[in-house]
Write an enzyme that holds these catalytic residues in place. Structure first.
Site, PDB file in Angstrom:
ATOM      1  N   ASP A  31      -1.617  43.492  14.261  1.00 32.54           N
ATOM      2  CA  ASP A  31      -1.299  43.608  15.692  1.00 32.54           C
ATOM      3  C   ASP A  31      -2.241  42.727  16.514  1.00 32.54           C
ATOM      4  O   ASP A  31      -3.170  43.217  17.150  1.00 32.54           O
ATOM      5  CB  ASP A  31      -1.417  45.080  16.101  1.00 32.54           C
ATOM      6  CG  ASP A  31      -1.154  45.314  17.572  1.00 32.54           C
ATOM      7  OD1 ASP A  31      -0.353  44.571  18.158  1.00 32.54           O
ATOM      8  OD2 ASP A  31      -1.759  46.254  18.143  1.00 32.54           O
ATOM      9  N   LYS A  39      -0.869  40.162  18.611  1.00 29.86           N
ATOM     10  CA  LYS A  39      -0.129  39.785  19.833  1.00 29.86           C
ATOM     11  C   LYS A  39      -0.352  38.320  20.220  1.00 29.86           C
ATOM     12  O   LYS A  39      -0.782  38.003  21.324  1.00 29.86           O
ATOM     13  CB  LYS A  39      -0.514  40.703  20.997  1.00 29.86           C
ATOM     14  CG  LYS A  39      -0.260  42.181  20.762  1.00 29.86           C
ATOM     15  CD  LYS A  39      -0.620  43.001  22.003  1.00 29.86           C
ATOM     16  CE  LYS A  39      -0.412  44.482  21.774  1.00 29.86           C
ATOM     17  NZ  LYS A  39      -1.465  45.049  20.874  1.00 29.86           N
ATOM     18  N   TYR A  40      -0.010  37.424  19.316  1.00 30.44           N
ATOM     19  CA  TYR A  40      -0.208  35.998  19.575  1.00 30.44           C
ATOM     20  C   TYR A  40       0.556  35.534  20.824  1.00 30.44           C
ATOM     21  O   TYR A  40       1.702  35.923  21.059  1.00 30.44           O
ATOM     22  CB  TYR A  40       0.261  35.169  18.375  1.00 30.44           C
ATOM     23  CG  TYR A  40      -0.475  35.451  17.091  1.00 30.44           C
ATOM     24  CD1 TYR A  40      -1.863  35.336  17.024  1.00 30.44           C
ATOM     25  CD2 TYR A  40       0.213  35.836  15.947  1.00 30.44           C
ATOM     26  CE1 TYR A  40      -2.539  35.580  15.836  1.00 30.44           C
ATOM     27  CE2 TYR A  40      -0.457  36.086  14.753  1.00 30.44           C
ATOM     28  CZ  TYR A  40      -1.829  35.960  14.707  1.00 30.44           C
ATOM     29  OH  TYR A  40      -2.492  36.207  13.533  1.00 30.44           O
ATOM     30  N   ASP A  55       0.434  31.683  22.620  1.00 28.12           N
ATOM     31  CA  ASP A  55      -0.217  30.375  22.704  1.00 28.12           C
ATOM     32  C   ASP A  55       0.877  29.310  22.622  1.00 28.12           C
ATOM     33  O   ASP A  55       2.065  29.638  22.659  1.00 28.12           O
ATOM     34  CB  ASP A  55      -1.231  30.231  21.557  1.00 28.12           C
ATOM     35  CG  ASP A  55      -2.436  29.374  21.926  1.00 28.12           C
ATOM     36  OD1 ASP A  55      -2.221  28.287  22.499  1.00 28.12           O
ATOM     37  OD2 ASP A  55      -3.574  29.778  21.635  1.00 28.12           O
ATOM     38  N   PRO A  76       3.531  26.824  20.976  1.00 27.43           N
ATOM     39  CA  PRO A  76       4.375  27.143  19.820  1.00 27.43           C
ATOM     40  C   PRO A  76       3.783  26.795  18.463  1.00 27.43           C
ATOM     41  O   PRO A  76       3.840  27.615  17.529  1.00 27.43           O
ATOM     42  CB  PRO A  76       5.658  26.349  20.101  1.00 27.43           C
ATOM     43  CG  PRO A  76       5.731  26.317  21.595  1.00 27.43           C
ATOM     44  CD  PRO A  76       4.304  26.155  22.042  1.00 27.43           C
ATOM     45  N   ARG A 103       2.914  60.525  21.413  1.00 24.89           N
ATOM     46  CA  ARG A 103       1.914  61.587  21.351  1.00 24.89           C
ATOM     47  C   ARG A 103       2.555  62.869  20.854  1.00 24.89           C
ATOM     48  O   ARG A 103       3.481  63.379  21.491  1.00 24.89           O
ATOM     49  CB  ARG A 103       1.292  61.835  22.736  1.00 24.89           C
ATOM     50  CG  ARG A 103       0.365  60.722  23.219  1.00 24.89           C
ATOM     51  CD  ARG A 103      -0.909  60.659  22.371  1.00 24.89           C
ATOM     52  NE  ARG A 103      -1.801  59.580  22.765  1.00 24.89           N
ATOM     53  CZ  ARG A 103      -1.776  58.347  22.284  1.00 24.89           C
ATOM     54  NH1 ARG A 103      -0.859  58.009  21.389  1.00 24.89           N
ATOM     55  NH2 ARG A 103      -2.650  57.442  22.682  1.00 24.89           N
ATOM     56  N   GLN A 160      -1.976  56.086  27.668  1.00 25.12           N
ATOM     57  CA  GLN A 160      -0.600  55.603  27.576  1.00 25.12           C
ATOM     58  C   GLN A 160       0.203  56.184  28.738  1.00 25.12           C
ATOM     59  O   GLN A 160       0.137  57.376  29.022  1.00 25.12           O
ATOM     60  CB  GLN A 160       0.034  56.028  26.240  1.00 25.12           C
ATOM     61  CG  GLN A 160      -0.738  55.567  25.021  1.00 25.12           C
ATOM     62  CD  GLN A 160      -0.511  54.108  24.693  1.00 25.12           C
ATOM     63  OE1 GLN A 160       0.232  53.433  25.379  1.00 25.12           O
ATOM     64  NE2 GLN A 160      -1.160  53.618  23.658  1.00 25.12           N
TER      65      GLN A 160
END
EC number: 4.1.1.23
Length: 241
Positions: free
Chosen positions: A64, A66-67, A69, A71, A187, A196
Site C-alpha cells: 500500500d 499509493k504511487y 508520479d 507514468p 470497524r 476514519q
C-alpha cells in the site's frame, strides 16, 4: 459464507516500523487473516525486507504505497512491486489514465496472468470529507468523484479500487462484479471509530460487495488480537447468511 472465505477477506494493516514486529504479527495472525498490508511507514523503515518477512510466514502482501508520479516512474515501481511477489499493489487514480495504463501494460507484459500483482487505484481517501475535496478545488460530491475515478481506473486497466465502504454499491453497479473493491474504513461493532470518517462494519461492507477489508487497530489494539480477528470473522459469517 464459510469461516475460511470470511477470513480470506481480511487484510491486516501492519502499522509497525520494524522487522521484529512484522515477525510477531505475521506469526500470530497468518492463519487468522487472509493478507497483510505493508504501508508507507513500514516500507520506508524496513524496505523490501518487510515484504519478505511476511512471506516467510506464508503470508500474502498488499503493498500500500499509493504511487502517484509520472507514468514511467509509476510503471517501473509497479514492476519492482511485482518482482517482490506482492499480491496487491496500488496507485492514485488521480494520477490519470496514462499513468494507470502504463502501469497495467508494464505488469502484464512482464508477468503471467497468474503471477502478476493485482493493481488497485485509490479513489478518495476514507479520511476525506466534502470539505477536504473543496479545499483542494474539487467541487463534485464525494460519491460522484469516487465512481468517476473507479470507472476511469477500470477503463485504464486496473483490476480494482480502494474506496470507502459507503461507495461500494455505487462502484459495483458502475464497474461490474469482477472489479475488485478493497475497503478500509471498516470497524467491527466492538471497536472505536478512530480517524476514519466514512465507515461500516465488516459484515455490512461484505454484504455491500467488498472483496477485501483492511483492518488494523481493531485487531492490533485489542487485548487479545487473535480473538479479535476471530470475532471479525464471526461478524462477517453471521452478517452475510
Amino acid at each position: 459464507m464459510t469461516r475460511d472465505e470470511a477470513k480470506n477477506k481480511i487484510i491486516f494493516a501492519l502499522d509497525v516500523d520494524n522487522l521484529k514486529d512484522i515477525d510477531c504479527w505475521a506469526e500470530k495472525l497468518s492463519r487468522k487473516v487472509g493478507m497483510f498490508k505493508v504501508g508507507k511507514e513500514l516500507f520506508t523503515s524496513a524496505g523490501p525486507a518487510a515484504v519478505e518477512a511476511v512471506k516467510k510466514h506464508a503470508g500474502e502482501v498488499f503493498l500500500d504505497l499509493k504511487y502517484h508520479d509520472i507514468p514511467n516512474t509509476v510503471a517501473q515501481a509497479m514492476l519492482a512491486a511485482g518482482r517482490l511477489g506482492v499480491k496487491l499493489a496500488n496507485l492514485h487514480a488521480l494520477g490519470g489514465p496514462e499513468m494507470m495504463e502504463k502501469a497495467s501494460q508494464a505488469v502484464r507484459k512482464e508477468f503471467s496472468e497468474n503471477e502478476r500483482p493485482r493493481l488497485l487505484a485509490v479513489t478518495i481517501l476514507t479520511s476525506s470529507t466534502q470539505d477536504t475535496l473543496k479545499a483542494v478545488g474539487i467541487e463534485h460530491p464525494v460519491e460522484e468523484m469516487v465512481v468517476r475515478l473507479a470507472k476511469l481506473a477500470k477503463e485504464s486497466g486496473m483490476d480494482g479500487v480502494v474506496a470507502s465502504p459507503l461507495e461500494i454499491e455505487a462502484i459495483r453497479a458502475a464497474c461490474g462484479p469482477d472489479f475488485l473493491i478493497v475497503t478500509p474504513g471498516v470497524r467491527p461493532s466492538f471497536a472505536a471509530v478512530d480517524d476514519q470518517k466514512r465507515i461500516m462494519t465488516p459484515a455490512e461492507a461484505v454484504k455491500a460487495g467488498a472483496d477485501y477489508l483492511v483492518i488494523g487497530r481493531p485487531i492490533a489494539k485489542a487485548a487479545d488480537p487473535i480473538q479479535a480477528a476471530e470475532l471479525i470473522v464471526d461478524e462477517i459469517v453471521a452478517g452475510v447468511q
